[in-house]
Design an enzyme around this catalytic site. Structure first.
Site, PDB file in Angstrom:
ATOM      1  N   TYR A  52       0.838  -1.203   0.000  1.00 55.68           N
ATOM      2  CA  TYR A  52       0.000   0.000   0.000  1.00 55.68           C
ATOM      3  C   TYR A  52       0.875   1.257   0.000  1.00 55.68           C
ATOM      4  O   TYR A  52       0.653   2.190  -0.780  1.00 55.68           O
ATOM      5  CB  TYR A  52      -0.933  -0.014   1.220  1.00 55.68           C
ATOM      6  CG  TYR A  52      -1.728   1.251   1.372  1.00 55.68           C
ATOM      7  CD1 TYR A  52      -2.784   1.536   0.513  1.00 55.68           C
ATOM      8  CD2 TYR A  52      -1.419   2.170   2.374  1.00 55.68           C
ATOM      9  CE1 TYR A  52      -3.504   2.713   0.641  1.00 55.68           C
ATOM     10  CE2 TYR A  52      -2.142   3.343   2.508  1.00 55.68           C
ATOM     11  CZ  TYR A  52      -3.179   3.612   1.643  1.00 55.68           C
ATOM     12  OH  TYR A  52      -3.880   4.778   1.764  1.00 55.68           O
ATOM     13  N   GLU A  63     -11.365   4.808   5.082  1.00 61.25           N
ATOM     14  CA  GLU A  63     -10.823   5.671   6.138  1.00 61.25           C
ATOM     15  C   GLU A  63     -11.809   5.833   7.290  1.00 61.25           C
ATOM     16  O   GLU A  63     -11.404   5.800   8.445  1.00 61.25           O
ATOM     17  CB  GLU A  63     -10.421   7.040   5.585  1.00 61.25           C
ATOM     18  CG  GLU A  63      -9.194   7.018   4.712  1.00 61.25           C
ATOM     19  CD  GLU A  63      -7.896   6.686   5.441  1.00 61.25           C
ATOM     20  OE1 GLU A  63      -7.863   6.676   6.686  1.00 61.25           O
ATOM     21  OE2 GLU A  63      -6.900   6.444   4.744  1.00 61.25           O
ATOM     22  N   TRP A 110      -4.713   0.720  10.304  1.00 59.96           N
ATOM     23  CA  TRP A 110      -4.875   0.682   8.852  1.00 59.96           C
ATOM     24  C   TRP A 110      -4.607  -0.731   8.340  1.00 59.96           C
ATOM     25  O   TRP A 110      -5.237  -1.176   7.383  1.00 59.96           O
ATOM     26  CB  TRP A 110      -3.960   1.706   8.195  1.00 59.96           C
ATOM     27  CG  TRP A 110      -4.200   1.802   6.718  1.00 59.96           C
ATOM     28  CD1 TRP A 110      -3.319   1.502   5.733  1.00 59.96           C
ATOM     29  CD2 TRP A 110      -5.405   2.213   6.056  1.00 59.96           C
ATOM     30  NE1 TRP A 110      -3.897   1.706   4.497  1.00 59.96           N
ATOM     31  CE2 TRP A 110      -5.179   2.136   4.669  1.00 59.96           C
ATOM     32  CE3 TRP A 110      -6.658   2.622   6.502  1.00 59.96           C
ATOM     33  CZ2 TRP A 110      -6.159   2.465   3.727  1.00 59.96           C
ATOM     34  CZ3 TRP A 110      -7.627   2.955   5.558  1.00 59.96           C
ATOM     35  CH2 TRP A 110      -7.365   2.869   4.190  1.00 59.96           C
TER      36      TRP A 110
END
Length: 183
Positions: free
Chosen positions: A17, A39, A47
């Site tokens: 990512y 998000e 995350w």
């Protein structure tokens, strides 16, 4: 050896990512919507947790088709609440639906959500000077301003910290460490 931000030093989802997506400008509305919903689901979680569930989210939320999502009803909410492949938080699921509706309204007003979100920086990326992880901030005046505007426009679950993470994710803010190869 490639220098990376500290959070992406270990191979795997985080590194992939970091190297291929984080802080790279996004203008595609479907991708912007995906990042917005991911998000808001990340709030209170790591995350990494969201990245592990990303494909499940995509499948559960009809490939991020915000037009379909805007029409989800209580029955669909119940189905989502039973899906252990995603974050089963009723407020976050409702926020995704609410935000799909608001997203579509903003698209109509600005021709695209991309036009709206990038207008805050005149289509330019803000490149912050970050020497160490200690220099990272959780929010900014810009994320506070955008969060307030989004709330007025009918969005939910998008506070200044979540919006800051969103701006990083879509390339409006580049917070790669100065020493990072991907700065």
């Amino acid at each position: 050896m490639i220098n990376r931000c500290k959070w992406a030093e270990n191979p795997g989802l985080d590194q992939d990512y970091h190297d291929n997506e984080w802080a790279k400008p996004i203008n595609d509305d479907t991708k912007l919507f995906e990042m917005l919903i991911l998000e808001l689901n990340q709030a209170g979680l790591s995350w990494h947790t969201i990245l592990k569930k990303r494909e499940n989210f995509k499948n559960a939320f009809d490939n991020w088709d915000y037009n379909k999502i805007s029409n989800y009803d209580e029955q669909k909410e119940l189905v989502l609440m039973q899906n252990d492949g995603i974050i089963r938080n009723k407020l976050k699921i409702k926020a995704a639906i609410t935000n799909a509706k608001a997203f579509i309204r903003l698209q109509k007003e600005y021709e695209s959500f991309s036009n709206f979100i990038w207008s805050f920086t005149n289509n330019k990326t803000i490149i912050n000077s970050i020497e160490t992880d200690k220099d990272m901030i959780a929010y900014s005046e810009l994320s506070s301003e955008i969060s307030q505007i989004l709330k007025k426009k009918g969005f939910a679950f998008l506070g200044k910290t979540t919006v800051y993470s969103f701006l990083q994710a879509i390339g409006i803010i580049n917070d790669h460490l100065n020493s990072c190869h991907f700065k």
